[in-house]
Design a protein around this motif. Structure first.
Motif, PDB file in Angstrom:
ATOM      1  N   MET A   1      20.274  64.948  15.776  1.00 18.18           N
ATOM      2  CA  MET A   1      21.111  63.899  15.211  1.00 18.18           C
ATOM      3  C   MET A   1      21.131  63.952  13.688  1.00 18.18           C
ATOM      4  O   MET A   1      22.147  63.648  13.054  1.00 18.18           O
ATOM      5  CB  MET A   1      20.616  62.533  15.676  1.00 18.18           C
ATOM      6  N   ALA A   2      20.022  64.342  13.071  1.00 20.93           N
ATOM      7  CA  ALA A   2      19.936  64.378  11.614  1.00 20.93           C
ATOM      8  C   ALA A   2      20.931  65.356  11.002  1.00 20.93           C
ATOM      9  O   ALA A   2      21.270  65.239   9.826  1.00 20.93           O
ATOM     10  CB  ALA A   2      18.517  64.731  11.176  1.00 20.93           C
ATOM     11  N   GLY A   3      21.422  66.307  11.778  1.00 16.61           N
ATOM     12  CA  GLY A   3      22.408  67.253  11.275  1.00 16.61           C
ATOM     13  C   GLY A   3      23.837  66.869  11.577  1.00 16.61           C
ATOM     14  O   GLY A   3      24.766  67.596  11.226  1.00 16.61           O
ATOM     15  N   ARG A   4      24.024  65.704  12.205  1.00 17.07           N
ATOM     16  CA  ARG A   4      25.362  65.264  12.605  1.00 17.07           C
ATOM     17  C   ARG A   4      26.169  64.829  11.388  1.00 17.07           C
ATOM     18  O   ARG A   4      25.645  64.249  10.440  1.00 17.07           O
ATOM     19  CB  ARG A   4      25.209  64.103  13.594  1.00 17.07           C
ATOM     20  N   ARG A   5      27.457  65.074  11.418  1.00 14.29           N
ATOM     21  CA  ARG A   5      28.344  64.714  10.304  1.00 14.29           C
ATOM     22  C   ARG A   5      28.608  63.212  10.302  1.00 14.29           C
ATOM     23  O   ARG A   5      28.700  62.582  11.344  1.00 14.29           O
ATOM     24  CB  ARG A   5      29.672  65.458  10.408  1.00 14.29           C
ATOM     25  N   GLY A   6      28.755  62.663   9.080  1.00 17.58           N
ATOM     26  CA  GLY A   6      29.200  61.282   8.944  1.00 17.58           C
ATOM     27  C   GLY A   6      28.213  60.226   9.386  1.00 17.58           C
ATOM     28  O   GLY A   6      28.620  59.133   9.794  1.00 17.58           O
TER      29      GLY A   6
ATOM     30  N   ASP B   1      18.322  62.603  27.562  1.00 16.86           N
ATOM     31  CA  ASP B   1      18.039  63.743  28.430  1.00 16.86           C
ATOM     32  C   ASP B   1      17.488  64.916  27.621  1.00 16.86           C
ATOM     33  O   ASP B   1      17.917  65.158  26.487  1.00 16.86           O
ATOM     34  CB  ASP B   1      19.335  64.171  29.142  1.00 16.86           C
ATOM     35  N   ASP B   2      16.518  65.612  28.188  1.00 24.58           N
ATOM     36  CA  ASP B   2      15.915  66.743  27.472  1.00 24.58           C
ATOM     37  C   ASP B   2      16.358  68.096  28.016  1.00 24.58           C
ATOM     38  O   ASP B   2      15.747  69.120  27.740  1.00 24.58           O
ATOM     39  CB  ASP B   2      14.384  66.641  27.505  1.00 24.58           C
ATOM     40  N   SER B   3      17.454  68.091  28.779  1.00 24.51           N
ATOM     41  CA  SER B   3      17.954  69.349  29.340  1.00 24.51           C
ATOM     42  C   SER B   3      18.864  70.094  28.369  1.00 24.51           C
ATOM     43  O   SER B   3      19.271  71.214  28.639  1.00 24.51           O
ATOM     44  CB  SER B   3      18.740  69.054  30.625  1.00 24.51           C
ATOM     45  N   GLY B   4      19.185  69.465  27.253  1.00 25.60           N
ATOM     46  CA  GLY B   4      20.171  70.014  26.329  1.00 25.60           C
ATOM     47  C   GLY B   4      21.449  69.200  26.327  1.00 25.60           C
ATOM     48  O   GLY B   4      22.310  69.392  25.462  1.00 25.60           O
ATOM     49  N   ALA B   5      21.577  68.272  27.286  1.00 23.59           N
ATOM     50  CA  ALA B   5      22.774  67.431  27.354  1.00 23.59           C
ATOM     51  C   ALA B   5      22.882  66.549  26.117  1.00 23.59           C
ATOM     52  O   ALA B   5      23.972  66.359  25.561  1.00 23.59           O
ATOM     53  CB  ALA B   5      22.751  66.575  28.617  1.00 23.59           C
ATOM     54  N   ALA B   6      21.749  66.010  25.676  1.00 24.90           N
ATOM     55  CA  ALA B   6      21.766  65.161  24.484  1.00 24.90           C
ATOM     56  C   ALA B   6      22.234  65.961  23.272  1.00 24.90           C
ATOM     57  O   ALA B   6      23.029  65.478  22.461  1.00 24.90           O
ATOM     58  CB  ALA B   6      20.372  64.583  24.238  1.00 24.90           C
ATOM     59  N   GLN B   7      21.771  67.187  23.150  1.00 26.89           N
ATOM     60  CA  GLN B   7      22.160  68.014  22.010  1.00 26.89           C
ATOM     61  C   GLN B   7      23.661  68.274  22.020  1.00 26.89           C
ATOM     62  O   GLN B   7      24.306  68.245  20.974  1.00 26.89           O
ATOM     63  CB  GLN B   7      21.397  69.338  22.040  1.00 26.89           C
ATOM     64  N   VAL B   8      24.216  68.508  23.209  1.00 27.60           N
ATOM     65  CA  VAL B   8      25.658  68.751  23.316  1.00 27.60           C
ATOM     66  C   VAL B   8      26.439  67.548  22.802  1.00 27.60           C
ATOM     67  O   VAL B   8      27.372  67.682  22.004  1.00 27.60           O
ATOM     68  CB  VAL B   8      26.041  69.067  24.775  1.00 27.60           C
TER      69      VAL B   8
ATOM     70  N   PRO C   1      18.791  69.790  35.731  1.00 27.51           N
ATOM     71  CA  PRO C   1      19.124  69.818  34.300  1.00 27.51           C
ATOM     72  C   PRO C   1      20.405  70.582  33.990  1.00 27.51           C
ATOM     73  O   PRO C   1      21.193  70.162  33.142  1.00 27.51           O
ATOM     74  CB  PRO C   1      17.900  70.503  33.678  1.00 27.51           C
ATOM     75  N   ALA C   2      20.614  71.699  34.696  1.00 25.56           N
ATOM     76  CA  ALA C   2      21.823  72.492  34.444  1.00 25.56           C
ATOM     77  C   ALA C   2      23.074  71.704  34.789  1.00 25.56           C
ATOM     78  O   ALA C   2      24.118  71.839  34.132  1.00 25.56           O
ATOM     79  CB  ALA C   2      21.778  73.784  35.244  1.00 25.56           C
ATOM     80  N   GLU C   3      22.975  70.848  35.815  1.00 25.52           N
ATOM     81  CA  GLU C   3      24.134  70.050  36.211  1.00 25.52           C
ATOM     82  C   GLU C   3      24.414  68.957  35.169  1.00 25.52           C
ATOM     83  O   GLU C   3      25.577  68.684  34.852  1.00 25.52           O
ATOM     84  CB  GLU C   3      23.884  69.433  37.592  1.00 25.52           C
ATOM     85  N   ARG C   4      23.374  68.350  34.652  1.00 21.59           N
ATOM     86  CA  ARG C   4      23.579  67.346  33.600  1.00 21.59           C
ATOM     87  C   ARG C   4      24.177  67.996  32.357  1.00 21.59           C
ATOM     88  O   ARG C   4      25.014  67.398  31.670  1.00 21.59           O
ATOM     89  CB  ARG C   4      22.240  66.658  33.270  1.00 21.59           C
ATOM     90  N   LEU C   5      23.745  69.215  32.082  1.00 18.24           N
ATOM     91  CA  LEU C   5      24.272  69.916  30.914  1.00 18.24           C
ATOM     92  C   LEU C   5      25.761  70.208  31.090  1.00 18.24           C
ATOM     93  O   LEU C   5      26.549  70.055  30.144  1.00 18.24           O
ATOM     94  CB  LEU C   5      23.497  71.216  30.706  1.00 18.24           C
ATOM     95  N   ARG C   6      26.172  70.618  32.295  1.00 18.04           N
ATOM     96  CA  ARG C   6      27.592  70.893  32.540  1.00 18.04           C
ATOM     97  C   ARG C   6      28.430  69.633  32.375  1.00 18.04           C
ATOM     98  O   ARG C   6      29.528  69.663  31.806  1.00 18.04           O
ATOM     99  CB  ARG C   6      27.773  71.473  33.951  1.00 18.04           C
ATOM    100  N   VAL C   7      27.916  68.508  32.869  1.00 17.08           N
ATOM    101  CA  VAL C   7      28.654  67.244  32.732  1.00 17.08           C
ATOM    102  C   VAL C   7      28.765  66.862  31.256  1.00 17.08           C
ATOM    103  O   VAL C   7      29.808  66.384  30.804  1.00 17.08           O
ATOM    104  CB  VAL C   7      27.957  66.136  33.543  1.00 17.08           C
TER     105      VAL C   7
END
Length: 410
Positions: free
Chosen positions: A127-132, A92-99, A65-71
């Motif tokens: 996603m609900a907090g994303r601009r535009g 992904d639920d590692s935080g990559a999607a949030q990034v 997960p940490a590697e997916r987050l870095r990418v």
């Protein structure tokens, strides 16, 4: 022939079984492949970028997960990311999607809608907090009706909500009252939705609706002033024109109903109700006020009482008639200390604050949606809870379905 040591290692080692000692090489390789994907078009063509992206996807499937987050952090600033990478990282639920959802401006509506449909509630919340956000993306976010996601979307001033999404939120606000405050702040909310939401709002929200959405019909009255004479010459034969002109006209009371009524006026019917409110008196009050019995019953049975004030102001009844109807429905007028009861005081303030023309707009819309729009098919849909068929009905019919659902025991 013996393979070189480097080639032998690459051939014989399963990536899933790679020892921890190999993580440094993996991290370096992931970084380099991400760098290739990040190169400008002058350095790498679209096909090379796509092939590199495919290889990166295969590695990331088995990566930590940490590697997916870095990418994800590496790719977020890019103006173009291979679709296969986007699909993988947005689920992904590692935080990559949030990034990506928070930092990547290049995500398309197609990417976001697919994520809303296929990812989990955590991704939808971010996603609900994303601009535009476009109306199509908002529709996808609203569809699961997750309270936390919907509330964040309503709080997002940069989200563009469709009328379909607004109507779904208004319907959901019956069971989730905390939506109401945010809905009332949305620029997309229309009077049609606000008037129906009025029925399950609290006192402060009702005051907001009457202040903001109780609009005048003055412009319409000026524009169609000569049409009344035309319709009268034709004997009011056109039902569509008659219905529209009844909504626009200045007079609220039904003068013709007095000839058939046992009461001399609306005022007399209200006075009679003070000694005991019966179904017959409710119907007479409604007819004399230019309303249908269904609308009259809904107004007089409302637990908050504000609709009574709106009805009295719209029909030109004096302030004392509010008190008479208050007694008719057996509500307390005074407190133990002899002061006006707070609920009655609130309703009297409502009477004072709303203008006649605006009160007429509200009562006529209620009448339009709660009675004139009712058909046998719609009545069956309300009884059966057929909310999925909402798109088949007009705006007032949808309003009736929402407002009367509780009256039919749903």
């Amino acid at each position: 022939m013996t393979l070189p040591v480097q080639a032998q290692a690459v051939t014989d080692t399963d990536p899933a079984d790679a020892p921890e000692a190999g993580s440094r090489a993996r991290r370096t390789l992931l970084k380099r492949l991400a760098d290739v994907v990040s190169l400008p078009a002058s350095r790498v063509n679209a096909f090379e970028r796509a092939v590199t992206g495919d290889l990166l996807v295969e590695m990331l499937r088995l990566a930590d997960p940490a590697e997916r987050l870095r990418v994800a952090h590496r790719l977020a600033p890019l103006a173009e990311i291979p679709d296969s990478l986007v699909r993988l990282l947005l689920r992904d639920d590692s935080g990559a999607a949030q990034v990506l959802l928070e930092e990547c401006a290049s995500l398309t509506d197609s990417d976001l809608i697919a994520c809303a449909h296929e990812a989990g509630p955590e991704q939808r919340f971010v996603m609900a907090g994303r601009r535009g956000l476009s109306p199509a993306v908002c529709d996808a976010l609203v569809a699961p009706m997750e309270p936390a996601v919907v509330e964040r979307l309503l709080r997002n001033p940069a989200a563009h909500l469709s009328q379909i999404a607004i109507e779904e939120m208004v319907a959901a606000s019956r069971e989730t009252p905390r939506f109401i405050e945010h809905l009332l702040k949305r620029p997309e909310l229309r009077p049609s939705s606000a008037y129906v939401m009025f029925w399950w709002c609290g006192p402060e929200d009702r005051r907001t609706i009457l202040s903001r959405f109780a609009v005048s019909r003055e412009v319409m009255q000026e524009i169609v002033d000569d049409v009344f004479a035309m319709a009268a010459e034709e004997g009011w034969q056109d039902p569509l024109a008659r219905k529209a002109l009844q909504f626009i006209e200045r007079r609220q009371r039904n003068r013709a109903a007095v000839e058939k009524s046992p009461y001399d006026s609306l005022d007399d019917a209200v006075a009679a109700a003070e000694t005991g409110l019966t179904r017959e008196i409710v119907s007479e009050i409604a007819y004399l006020a230019g309303l249908k019995p269904t609308t009259g019953a809904k107004i007089l049975s409302d637990p908050g009482g504000e609709p009574v004030a709106v009805l009295c102001k719209a029909t030109g009844l004096p302030r004392d008639c509010v008190r008479q109807l208050w007694r008719a429905v057996r509500r307390p007028e005074t407190t133990e200390t002899g002061e006006t009861h707070p609920d009655l005081e609130r309703v009297l303030i409502t009477y004072d604050m709303i203008a006649v023309d605006r009160a007429q707009t509200v009562t006529r819309y209620w009448n339009w949606s709660l009675s004139s729009a009712l058909t046998p098919n719609l009545m069956r849909a309300i009884r059966d809870g057929d909310d999925e068929a909402l798109d088949e009905y007009s705006v007032p019919q949808r309003a009736a379905m929402l407002a009367l659902a509780q009256d039919f025991g749903r």
